[in-house]
Every structure is written in structure tokens, then in C-alpha cells.
Design a protein around this motif. Sequence first.
Motif, PDB file in Angstrom:
ATOM      1  N   GLY A 175      51.484  38.284  30.332  1.00 63.48           N
ATOM      2  CA  GLY A 175      51.795  36.911  29.941  1.00 63.48           C
ATOM      3  C   GLY A 175      53.227  36.739  29.495  1.00 63.48           C
TER       4      GLY A 175
ATOM      5  N   ASP B 279      41.543  36.458  35.308  1.00 58.12           N
ATOM      6  CA  ASP B 279      42.815  35.749  35.218  1.00 58.12           C
ATOM      7  C   ASP B 279      43.073  35.236  33.797  1.00 58.12           C
ATOM      8  N   VAL B 280      42.460  35.868  32.840  1.00 55.21           N
ATOM      9  CA  VAL B 280      42.750  35.555  31.450  1.00 55.21           C
ATOM     10  C   VAL B 280      43.335  36.831  30.847  1.00 55.21           C
ATOM     11  N   PHE B 281      44.312  36.650  29.973  1.00 59.55           N
ATOM     12  CA  PHE B 281      44.900  37.865  29.381  1.00 59.55           C
ATOM     13  C   PHE B 281      43.939  38.419  28.352  1.00 59.55           C
TER      14      PHE B 281
ATOM     15  N   SER C   9      35.050  34.187  35.293  1.00 61.23           N
ATOM     16  CA  SER C   9      36.127  34.969  35.858  1.00 61.23           C
ATOM     17  C   SER C   9      37.083  35.295  34.735  1.00 61.23           C
TER      18      SER C   9
END
Lengths: 196, 222
Positions: A64, A16-18, A13
Motif C-alpha cells: 500500500g 486485494d485488501v492489505f 475476496s
Amino acid sequence: MQGVTKRHYVIISKGDVFVLKPSENEKEIIIEHVAEILGGWRADRENLIPILQDVQDRLGYLPGVAMEKIATAMDIPAVDVFGLATFYNQFRLNPPGDHQFKVCMGTACYMVGGNIAMDSFKRRLSIGEGDTTPDRKFSLERVVCVGCCSIAPVVVVDDMIEGKVTPTRVDGILLAFEDKHQKKDDNKGNQGQEGV
Amino acid sequence: MSKTITLTIDDRKVTAPEGEKLLWVALENDIYIPNLCAIKEEGRPSASCRLCFVHVEGLPAPVTSCTQAVREGMVVKTRTPQVDRLVRTAFELLLSDHRLKCSTCPQNRSCELQKIARARGLKLKLKRFKSLGKEYPLYESPGLFTFDRSRCVLCGRCVWVDHEVAKVGAIGFARRGLKRMVTTFGNIDLDASSCTECGLCVKACPVGALNFTGEQSSEKDG
């Protein structure tokens, strides 16, 4: 499905990581907007969700730097803001693309191959669910039922509904955009030449 | 608040300060109730592991003892068929999301899951439920500890000590449901985060998810 072996599945996935980091210039604008939004709220944890919603309304996503700024203002760890933003589906951590593909994974669409349409997009764009292409032209999302199950599997392209989407249709949709972009670029090129 | 009351747990009369949570009263009197997520100092228990169920006379269904305050004259049973069934199911669900290879686990023999299994006669095997078989990459800090998410039971003890004792705020929960995990801001590696490698979270971990490596590997127990 990707990443599935017989007994184990690996959780992939990237949404949900920049993945896409804003430029310095963008960062400044983001921080300005966030500071303005924070000014309208009491920096209390109970206001965290509405603040995040405001930021997303304004910027289209939760960068972020915005989350870090909010965490500092509330005096809570940034990871708590991150946890909340990844808990709710309404928040996205990557900027939306110019064109958004929303692939329906409701029951009806899923049964007739919504995941096949999703996989086609993933393959063609080389991105995962919730991601945006590096040129920020396209973003891919999963939605649950858009209300026209009779033409499943459904993909919402920007605000247009595409029914009975097969992998070939996915190629068609992308080709249409490529054509459009090509024409735009050509026009720009021509104008540029005329200017000279 | 400091009023002392008497209650009965498993036919034993015990005294406790009024308002204390049942779980801690039982544990202090050497009556074991399985628990993973409970932290005594935590004001509001998360009550998420669903293992500390007990039967309280007068209440229609079993309750989690970590949230139940003790009252004068309370009659508590830690084992009833209904309680055992709830605990068994919760335990099996936890195991279905836990890498069950105890023989290769550094926490073997001092693992809280093994302790619960022993205390309640439960098997460390999956029969009813399929393993989710999640595989996460193993994180190894430079020389101090390892973090294996495949063994994490999401009890939240590490997050609590990180926030409340170490006051670092490097780790927290992210995502939801089956994808829930303990991670850092932005899902980056711990050594790139604000983690100070204090090791408190490793000591707090009740299972084999966080482990010391090298010289300190014997420091963690219980």
C-alpha cells in the motif's frame, strides 16, 4: 463452496485488501526502492503499469505504501492506482509466502475438483485466494492451466507440479513442509545450544 | 468548432453546434435517450452503460449516442427494432446485478432505472437472466449518507464528481468484471478514507446506491 447460499453469493475476496501490513522498517525499505524506480521513469500516467510491474519485480508484491508513493509522484488519487492494481491479475497486494501454492482452476482441473483442492488449502491454511498466512510461510493463488491437464487437478507447489491432488494429498503436502520447518527449527535450536 | 449544423432526430429538425455529442443534442431538444454513465463535461465518454444506442442513417449498426459527434445532415432514429433490442439486453443485464426491491429503496420514484423502464416500456423484473444476487454489507456514514453496493450500477458518476468536481480522490473503481466495485484505497470504509463527506457523489448517484440519511434525505432528486 464457501459463502454460497441458495440464491445469493457473497463476494469474499481478501486478496486485494492489505491484510499484512509491513513493519516500519520494511516501509522505509519499500519507499527507498519505489523512489529509485520512480527516478527511472517520467511520472506520467501512461507509465503507471510499467512502474507497478517494476515495483512488483523488485519487491514481489505491491505494498500500500508503494502505491501511495507512486500516486503522489504522479499527482493522481491513490485509489486510481489501487483500481489498476486490482484490475490486472498480474499484480498482488500481499507479500508472497516462502512457499507458494498455485491451484489450477483451468477447465480440466476445475471439472475434476480443482475447487476441492482449493477449498482444502483455504481450510487448512485459514486464508483465502490471493492471501498469505500471517507468518508469511505460505501463500495461495489461483492459476489457469499450467499445461498438464492429464494429471488434473494440478497444484504447483513452489516450482514442483503435483498431480491428481485430493484433500488428503493437500494434507500430505502441508505436512511435508511442517516437517521441513520443524527440522530446520530443531537444527537451529541445536546449533544455538552448541553455541552456548 | 462553433459552426451550427442541422440534423434530423426522429423526423425533427434540430440545430446544434458541430462536434457536439448526439446524446446531449437530443436531450437538449427534449428527445429522451436512456443513459446512465454519460457526463457532459467528461472529455472522453466511458460509454459503458450501453443504453444510449441510436440508429444513424448510413452506419451499418446502432451506435452509442454519447460518443457520436453530430454532423450536418445527419439522420438519427432513437427507436428501431435493432436499437430497442440492444437497449433491452443492456438494461436487463444491469438489472441482473442490481437489487430489485424498489418498494424498500429510498430512491423509489426518482430512480434513473425506473425512468428508463417507463420511457422504453421495459419491465423492472428479471425474466431472461438470473440475478447475480451479490450481497455487500451496507455502509453507513456517521449521520450523512448510506452506500449500498448491491444497488450500484457502476455508472461512474460518483467517481467522476469525486475526482473532477470535489477533487478529493477518495473513491474509485476496483477489481474487474463481475467483481468490479466502487471502493476506496485499500478497500477500507469511507470514514477511514480521505472522504470529506461533501455529499456530491450522493447527489450524482442516479440509482439508490448512495442515499442521504436524516434531514438531507429530501435533497437528492433526479
